[in-house]
Design an enzyme around this catalytic site. Sequence first.
Site, PDB file in Angstrom:
ATOM      1  N   ASP A  72      43.530  53.234  32.008  1.00 26.94           N
ATOM      2  CA  ASP A  72      42.562  54.330  31.890  1.00 26.94           C
ATOM      3  C   ASP A  72      41.143  53.787  31.798  1.00 26.94           C
ATOM      4  O   ASP A  72      40.203  54.348  32.375  1.00 26.94           O
ATOM      5  CB  ASP A  72      42.853  55.178  30.636  1.00 26.94           C
ATOM      6  CG  ASP A  72      44.246  55.761  30.607  1.00 26.94           C
ATOM      7  OD1 ASP A  72      44.760  56.122  31.681  1.00 26.94           O
ATOM      8  OD2 ASP A  72      44.816  55.849  29.509  1.00 26.94           O
ATOM      9  N   GLU A 100      53.614  50.684  40.695  1.00 29.45           N
ATOM     10  CA  GLU A 100      53.383  51.803  41.611  1.00 29.45           C
ATOM     11  C   GLU A 100      53.286  51.336  43.057  1.00 29.45           C
ATOM     12  O   GLU A 100      53.811  51.975  43.980  1.00 29.45           O
ATOM     13  CB  GLU A 100      52.125  52.560  41.196  1.00 29.45           C
ATOM     14  CG  GLU A 100      52.278  53.302  39.880  1.00 29.45           C
ATOM     15  CD  GLU A 100      50.960  53.640  39.197  1.00 29.45           C
ATOM     16  OE1 GLU A 100      50.995  54.382  38.196  1.00 29.45           O
ATOM     17  OE2 GLU A 100      49.896  53.157  39.638  1.00 29.45           O
ATOM     18  N   ASN A 115      48.897  50.436  40.141  1.00 33.53           N
ATOM     19  CA  ASN A 115      49.240  49.187  39.475  1.00 33.53           C
ATOM     20  C   ASN A 115      50.381  48.518  40.244  1.00 33.53           C
ATOM     21  O   ASN A 115      50.838  49.022  41.277  1.00 33.53           O
ATOM     22  CB  ASN A 115      49.582  49.415  37.996  1.00 33.53           C
ATOM     23  CG  ASN A 115      50.776  50.341  37.806  1.00 33.53           C
ATOM     24  OD1 ASN A 115      51.669  50.432  38.656  1.00 33.53           O
ATOM     25  ND2 ASN A 115      50.818  51.043  36.684  1.00 33.53           N
ATOM     26  N   LYS A 116      50.838  47.400  39.758  1.00 31.81           N
ATOM     27  CA  LYS A 116      51.856  46.619  40.455  1.00 31.81           C
ATOM     28  C   LYS A 116      53.144  47.422  40.680  1.00 31.81           C
ATOM     29  O   LYS A 116      53.687  47.456  41.792  1.00 31.81           O
ATOM     30  CB  LYS A 116      52.153  45.352  39.649  1.00 31.81           C
ATOM     31  CG  LYS A 116      53.273  44.477  40.165  1.00 31.81           C
ATOM     32  CD  LYS A 116      53.400  43.232  39.297  1.00 31.81           C
ATOM     33  CE  LYS A 116      54.613  42.395  39.673  1.00 31.81           C
ATOM     34  NZ  LYS A 116      55.879  43.034  39.216  1.00 31.81           N
TER      35      LYS A 116
END
Length: 322
Positions: free
Chosen positions: A273, A208, A205-206
């Site tokens: 998820d 990470e 994601n952003k």
Amino acid sequence: MKDLLSILACFSSKRVAVLGDIMLDHYLEGRATRMSPEADIPIISVEKEWFALGGAGNTAANIASLGAEVILFGQVGVDNFGKQIKENMPSGVNGKGIFFNDSRPTIRKIRILVDGKHIVRADKDGDCSYIEEKLESDATWYFDSAIPVFAPDAIIVSDYKKGFVTEKLAREVMAIIQREQKMLIVDTKPKHFLWFRGCHCIKPNKVEAEGFTGVKIEDLESAEKAGNIIKKRLETNVLLTLGHMGMMLFEEERTTHFSSNAKDVFDVTGAGDTVLAVFGLALASGASLRQAADLANHAAAIAIAKVGTSRLSLEELKNSIS
């Protein structure tokens, strides 16, 4: 090339292995009836309580709800919550790969909702250090033994850095995909990115992506810069999720941006998820990376329009792409 509806029609014939951190999402919902005399906080009169599989369990449950067969690998504590998870596996999820760990509790996320709105979360993570050597060896051995028998069409790692996924286990996963010629899709934390270099696709994601690359993502240009760094360093395809900015897919020769399909945003809980589940299952069903990302983008819009950890249905996905 198959169209999207043809890909969805293949879901029920597929098998997927999911490995990672299993959690229990615990919900308390009610109304704020009065202010507390003990502090300047509302008192919530609880009217409804429910539980749902979270983390890797949520990914597995969503794959099963779309008609595929799943085997789930992870750990739970030797407590009532761990027993609840083991004894109440959703239909289609094989929980034989779940180990009881008597040295730490079942990971639990407790969320309080008032009038359908999420107001506070309490985490009971326990010890998030890497699992003990014996459990690590047992889990590695069982994974190595079960994969050839279960014969999944894809393997998904859902690693929240809560201790179950170790470097040794990651090496075993990488060895198995080479030996068994399996497709591996990974969702992990920046510290573990390099363990999975050469997997089929990684899904940060952003936050990470920013943590791994040092690039502050403020727009699509900076997102593209970060994604290309990850692609180059990990030698893999990258599906970068960007919240309201949608998603970006980085393949060897091209980059594709998918605008968000979201119309209503009620709760982002578990959306990552759900994206991982649909993306992985679509790839297992013969979708191209762009088709899988397109389906995952539709799935994200459906998930965030619901309250709490939710399961996606095949009918919802069909309606969205139609």
